[in-house]
Design a protein around this motif. Structure first.
Motif, PDB file in Angstrom:
ATOM      1  N   GLU A 174      15.258  42.293  67.028  1.00  0.00           N
ATOM      2  CA  GLU A 174      16.061  42.373  65.851  1.00  0.00           C
ATOM      3  C   GLU A 174      16.306  43.824  65.195  1.00  0.00           C
ATOM      4  O   GLU A 174      17.417  43.755  64.795  1.00  0.00           O
TER       5      GLU A 174
ATOM      6  N   SER B 154      10.020  42.771  72.197  1.00  0.00           N
ATOM      7  CA  SER B 154       9.331  41.823  71.282  1.00  0.00           C
ATOM      8  C   SER B 154      10.564  41.409  70.384  1.00  0.00           C
ATOM      9  O   SER B 154      11.606  42.020  70.174  1.00  0.00           O
ATOM     10  N   LYS B 155      10.320  40.324  69.599  1.00  0.00           N
ATOM     11  CA  LYS B 155      11.123  39.782  68.590  1.00  0.00           C
ATOM     12  C   LYS B 155      11.747  40.806  67.408  1.00  0.00           C
ATOM     13  O   LYS B 155      12.698  40.708  67.184  1.00  0.00           O
ATOM     14  N   LYS B 156      10.672  41.572  67.072  1.00  0.00           N
ATOM     15  CA  LYS B 156      10.833  42.597  66.172  1.00  0.00           C
ATOM     16  C   LYS B 156      11.982  43.623  66.704  1.00  0.00           C
ATOM     17  O   LYS B 156      12.826  44.054  66.180  1.00  0.00           O
TER      18      LYS B 156
END
Length: 239
Positions: free
Chosen positions: A9, A4-6
């Protein structure tokens, strides 16, 4: 689906965009590896995510269990290496190394690096001569070899993640320089070596490649050395 994007990051921040195996700074040239592959039940979780440079990612993925050569990275080893690197990045936040014990250790490593790669000696030669300015002393090659030998020692490592990333990158560049010297230069006279002058007439393509290889690599070595010197002075001696 992928991470996922989280998670992406979080992994990039936790690693400082450094490779968790070789520790070089990757910038945008970084990939997120599934420690346990999805086809074997690996999940798209932070715990299963490992930031790697392109080279280390290829190295981890290319092992063939049917024709083993070398030792494969185990899942537990990859996780331990990642977690150790994440801890180092976390303790390196900001400009100044946070604890006095780390500061003392990193100063010792920095001073040892300075002694091996003298700014007014070896590094000045690499910057100004570039191995294409005529014969050079054998001790230049010996000093490079001494630095590479030191890099193999477990204690020759910065606690600070930013400094360790630069040291790792400089080590890789010096390894490449070592290879070029062995490939392109030969004994020119007592205690000296050079690119053979006769190549200019007898093997012009080989001469051209030798010059091009050194011209391309030596500025990178100089730039990386200057970067670690500047950052080391700011982080270790600014307070």
């Amino acid at each position: 689906m992928g991470f996922s994007k989280k998670i992406v990051e979080d992994a990039l921040i936790s690693s400082g965009r450094h490779c968790c195996l070789c520790h070089k700074f990757c910038g945008t040239k970084i990939e997120l590896h599934h420690i346990k592959q999805r086809k074997y039940g690996g999940e798209d979780t932070f715990e299963n995510c490992l930031p790697l440079c392109f080279d280390c990612h290829a190295d981890v993925m290319q092992y063939n269990p049917e024709h083993p050569k070398g030792k494969k990275y185990s899942i537990s080893e990859l996780k331990r290496r990642r977690d150790n690197w994440y801890k180092k990045v976390d303790k390196s936040a900001g400009v100044i190394v946070s604890t006095s014990s780390y500061l003392k250790l990193d100063k010792k490593t920095f001073e040892r690096l300075n002694a091996l790669l003298k700014s007014d000696g070896l590094m000045l030669f690499i910057k100004n001569n570039g191995f294409i300015g005529g014969p050079f002393e054998d001790n230049v090659f010996m000093e490079i070899s001494a630095f590479l030998f030191e890099c193999e020692l477990p204690e020759f490592e910065f606690i600070d993640a930013d400094l360790e990333g630069l040291r790792s990158e400089l080590n890789q560049l010096m390894e490449r320089l070592d290879e070029l010297i062995l490939t392109h230069t030969f004994g020119a006279s007592h205690g000296r070596q050079a690119i053979p002058r006769e190549w200019e007439y007898e093997q012009s393509d080989r001469m051209e490649k030798a010059i091009l290889d050194f011209k391309e690599l030596t500025p990178k070595v100089s730039e990386k050395y200057e970067a670690i010197m500047k950052l080391g002075r700011r982080k270790l001696y600014a307070n």
